[in-house]
Write a protein that holds these residues in place. Structure first.
Motif, short mmCIF file in Angstrom:
data_model
loop_
_atom_site.label_atom_id
_atom_site.label_comp_id
_atom_site.label_asym_id
_atom_site.label_seq_id
_atom_site.Cartn_x
_atom_site.Cartn_y
_atom_site.Cartn_z
N ASN A 1 8.22 12.58 -3.22
CA ASN A 1 7.14 13.36 -2.63
C ASN A 1 7.39 14.83 -2.94
OD1 ASN A 1 5.01 14.27 -1.19
ND2 ASN A 1 5.83 13.74 0.81
N GLY A 2 6.68 15.36 -3.94
CA GLY A 2 6.84 16.75 -4.34
C GLY A 2 7.94 16.97 -5.36
N LEU A 3 8.63 15.93 -5.78
CA LEU A 3 9.71 16.06 -6.75
C LEU A 3 9.18 16.44 -8.12
CD1 LEU A 3 12.76 15.49 -7.45
CD2 LEU A 3 11.95 13.27 -8.22
N ARG A 4 9.84 17.37 -8.76
CA ARG A 4 9.51 17.74 -10.14
C ARG A 4 10.74 17.43 -10.97
NH1 ARG A 4 5.24 17.46 -8.22
NH2 ARG A 4 3.81 19.13 -7.80
N ALA B 1 -3.24 11.31 -9.45
CA ALA B 1 -2.03 11.92 -8.89
C ALA B 1 -0.77 11.09 -9.16
CB ALA B 1 -2.20 12.10 -7.38
N ASP B 2 -0.92 9.90 -9.74
CA ASP B 2 0.24 9.05 -10.00
C ASP B 2 1.17 9.69 -11.03
OD1 ASP B 2 -0.79 7.15 -8.32
OD2 ASP B 2 -1.41 5.78 -9.90
N PRO B 3 2.49 9.57 -10.81
CA PRO B 3 3.42 10.00 -11.86
C PRO B 3 3.35 9.06 -13.04
CG PRO B 3 4.59 8.92 -10.07
CD PRO B 3 3.17 9.03 -9.64
N ALA B 4 3.80 9.51 -14.18
CA ALA B 4 3.77 8.68 -15.38
C ALA B 4 5.13 7.99 -15.56
CB ALA B 4 3.50 9.55 -16.60
N GLY C 1 2.18 -0.21 -15.17
CA GLY C 1 1.20 -0.37 -14.10
C GLY C 1 1.58 0.41 -12.86
N GLN C 2 1.29 -0.13 -11.69
CA GLN C 2 1.52 0.55 -10.42
C GLN C 2 2.80 0.13 -9.69
OE1 GLN C 2 -0.71 3.27 -10.57
NE2 GLN C 2 -0.61 3.01 -8.37
N THR C 3 3.42 -0.97 -10.09
CA THR C 3 4.50 -1.55 -9.29
C THR C 3 5.88 -1.05 -9.68
OG1 THR C 3 3.21 -3.55 -9.00
CG2 THR C 3 5.54 -3.73 -8.53
N GLY D 1 2.63 6.75 -6.80
CA GLY D 1 1.67 7.56 -6.05
C GLY D 1 1.54 7.19 -4.59
N ASN D 2 0.38 7.46 -4.05
CA ASN D 2 0.14 7.30 -2.62
C ASN D 2 -0.54 5.99 -2.23
OD1 ASN D 2 1.19 9.86 -1.93
ND2 ASN D 2 -0.69 10.80 -2.65
N SER D 3 -0.87 5.17 -3.23
CA SER D 3 -1.56 3.92 -2.91
C SER D 3 -1.27 2.89 -4.00
CB SER D 3 -3.07 4.14 -2.82
OG SER D 3 -3.61 4.35 -4.10
N THR D 4 -1.68 1.67 -3.77
CA THR D 4 -1.49 0.61 -4.75
C THR D 4 -2.51 0.69 -5.88
OG1 THR D 4 -2.83 -0.88 -3.41
CG2 THR D 4 -0.45 -0.98 -3.09
#
Length: 115
Positions: A34-37, A104-107, A81-83, A96-99
């Motif tokens: 969360n907020g990590l760069r 906003a998702d990181p790559a 994907g997302q998992t 990210g914040n949801s499934t």
């Protein structure tokens, strides 16, 4: 009411700690980045305190799923994907914040720090 202390380490160096209220904590309570760069190779959660020597000796290699007191290990370069698959148990995560995928998702990165 007893409390627990959690310490976050990065490359074997403690970044900080926090006192957590008494509760049951495990792999399903983790929010990563969360907020990590930056880039992460793997995130691990243990149910018992580990010594600085333990952390230093294992920080540059993959941990086996049978390691004592290990409750979560998420290799962050091994997915699509997302998992986020938990190499230890059933508490998989997601980007990210949801499934659901969103901007906003990181790559996923194939050039994360080596383990």
């Amino acid at each position: 009411t007893p409390s627990r202390t959690a310490t976050v380490y990065l490359d074997g160096v403690p970044l900080g700690n926090a006192t957590l209220p008494s509760a049951t904590y495990g792999a399903s309570n983790v929010i990563i980045g969360n907020g990590l760069r930056g880039k992460l190779a793997e995130v691990r959660v243990w149910s018992a305190a580990r010594s600085a020597t333990d952390i230093a000796s294992s920080r540059t290699r993959r941990i086996t799923a049978s390691a004592a007191t290990l409750v979560g290990a998420w290799p962050l370069s091994d997915g699509t994907g997302q998992t986020l698959d938990n190499a230890v148990g059933s508490s998989s995560g997601f980007l990210g914040n949801s499934t659901s995928a969103d901007s906003a998702d990181p790559a996923w990165s194939s050039d994360a720090p080596p383990l």
